[in-house]
Write an enzyme that holds these catalytic residues in place. Structure first.
Site, short mmCIF file in Angstrom:
data_model
loop_
_atom_site.label_atom_id
_atom_site.label_comp_id
_atom_site.label_asym_id
_atom_site.label_seq_id
_atom_site.Cartn_x
_atom_site.Cartn_y
_atom_site.Cartn_z
N GLY A 87 36.51 50.40 44.14
CA GLY A 87 35.43 50.10 43.95
C GLY A 87 35.10 48.56 44.00
O GLY A 87 36.19 48.21 43.59
N ALA A 88 34.03 47.74 43.21
CA ALA A 88 34.34 46.66 43.32
C ALA A 88 32.95 46.28 42.75
O ALA A 88 31.87 46.25 42.34
CB ALA A 88 34.72 45.60 44.21
N LYS A 99 36.73 42.21 40.63
CA LYS A 99 36.91 43.43 39.60
C LYS A 99 36.96 42.99 38.79
O LYS A 99 37.86 42.03 38.51
CB LYS A 99 37.94 43.99 40.57
CG LYS A 99 37.54 44.43 42.08
CD LYS A 99 38.47 45.17 42.65
CE LYS A 99 39.46 46.40 41.91
NZ LYS A 99 38.37 47.60 42.02
N GLY A 100 37.40 44.42 37.23
CA GLY A 100 38.27 44.32 36.38
C GLY A 100 36.63 44.75 35.26
O GLY A 100 37.16 44.70 34.03
N GLY A 101 35.75 44.92 35.69
CA GLY A 101 34.84 45.34 34.69
C GLY A 101 34.77 46.63 33.84
O GLY A 101 34.47 46.93 32.64
N GLU A 108 45.01 47.89 39.15
CA GLU A 108 44.16 47.69 40.37
C GLU A 108 44.83 46.32 41.42
O GLU A 108 44.84 46.81 42.37
CB GLU A 108 42.82 47.35 39.99
CG GLU A 108 42.35 48.39 40.13
CD GLU A 108 41.03 48.14 39.05
OE1 GLU A 108 39.56 48.93 39.46
OE2 GLU A 108 40.17 46.79 39.14
#
Length: 236
Positions: A87-88, A99-101, A108
Site C-alpha cells: 500500500g501507500a 510510505k512508513g505510516g 518495505e
C-alpha cells in the site's frame, strides 16, 4: 468525497492487484490495512491451488500471512522477487510514494528494491498532485536520535523547507520502535516540490537509516474509486 467505505475500496484495489499474481511467483507482501486486504484475497487462491512463496515486510504481516497459511521464506532465500504488492500513505501520478505510516518503511523499501515489479494498491484518497500532505516518516538510529533530527532540519532548510516540524513517533508513552529497533520521526512538509532531491538529501544525513520517499520503485499504481478501479503505469 467518497460515498463508499474505505475498507470496500481497499478490497477492490486488492482484488485488482491479484491479476498480477501468477503461479510459481515469489512475492513481497507489504504492511498496512490495504496490504492485509490483499493477503485476505490471496489466501483463497492459494487454497485453490495457486503456488506462491512470499516474503513479509514486517512481523505484523508475517503473523497475518501465517494465520492465512500463506507460505513464507527469508528474502535472502527468495530474491530476486517477481512481484511486491504494498500500500501507500500517499502517491502521485508519477508513482512517487510516501510510505512508513505503519512503521515498516525500511523493510518495505528493501523488499520493493528486491522485486522485478512493485504494484501499489490504494484508495483514491491517497492520490495527490504533489506529495507532502502525509507527514514523511524518517527511520533513524536510536543513538543520538535528537541530534539526527537536528541535522535533518538543517538539511531540509537548505532545500527551502523552513520550519518543518519533525516529531518523534511515540507509542504508550515511549518512542515507537520499528522491527529493526530504530526510531521514527514524522516530518510535515505540506508540499514536496522536488521529490528526488529531497530523497537524496535525506539519505545522506548521518543517522538516517531510511526515509519514506519511494522514488522509482513502484511500477504500477492501482487506485480504487467509487466509479471503479484505475490502473496507472509508470512510463519510464
Amino acid at each position: 468525497m467518497s460515498q463508499i467505505e474505505p475498507s470496500v475500496l481497499k478490497r477492490a484495489a486488492a482484488m485488482r492487484a491479484l491479476d498480477f499474481v501468477e503461479n510459481g511467483m515469489k512475492l513481497g507482501l507489504g504492511t498496512g490495512s490495504t496490504a492485509e486486504a490483499f493477503l485476505e484475497m490471496l489466501a483463497p487462491r492459494i487454497r485453490g491451488g495457486l503456488s506462491v512463496t512470499a516474503v513479509a515486510t514486517s512481523e505484523r504481516t508475517a503473523e497475518k500471512a501465517r494465520t492465512l497459511a500463506i507460505p513464507l521464506a527469508d528474502l535472502d532465500a527468495l530474491a530476486p522477487l517477481d512481484l511486491a504488492v504494498d500500500g501507500a500513505d500517499e502517491a502521485d501520478r508519477d508513482l512517487n510514494l510516501i510510505k512508513g505510516g505503519g512503521g515498516a518503511l525500511l523493510r518495505e523499501k528493501i523488499v520493493a528494491a528486491s522485486a522485478t515489479r512493485m504494484v501499489v494498491v490504494a484508495d483514491a484518497s491517497k492520490l495527490s498532485t504533489i506529495l507532502g500532505r502525509f507527514p514523511l516518516p524518517l527511520e533513524v538510529v536510536a543513538f543520538g536520535h535528537a541530534t539526527t533530527a537536528f541535522r535533518i532540519a538543517a538539511t531540509v532548510e537548505k532545500l527551502g523547507y523552513n520550519r518543518v516540524p519533525a516529531i518523534l513517533r511515540m507509542r504508550d508513552g515511549a518512542p515507537f520502535k520499528t522491527d529493526s529497533g530504530n526510531f521514527i520521526y514524522d516530518a510535515a512538509f505540506g508540499a514536496i516540490v522536488d521529490v528526488a532531491s529531497l530523497a537524496a538529501a535525506l539519505s545522506a544525513v548521518p543517522g538516517v537509516v531510511e526515509h519514506g520517499l519511494f522514488v522509482g520503485l513502484a511500477h504500477t499504481l492501482v487506485i480504487a474509486r467509487d466509479d471503479g478501479v484505475e490502473v496507472i503505469e509508470r512510463l519510464v
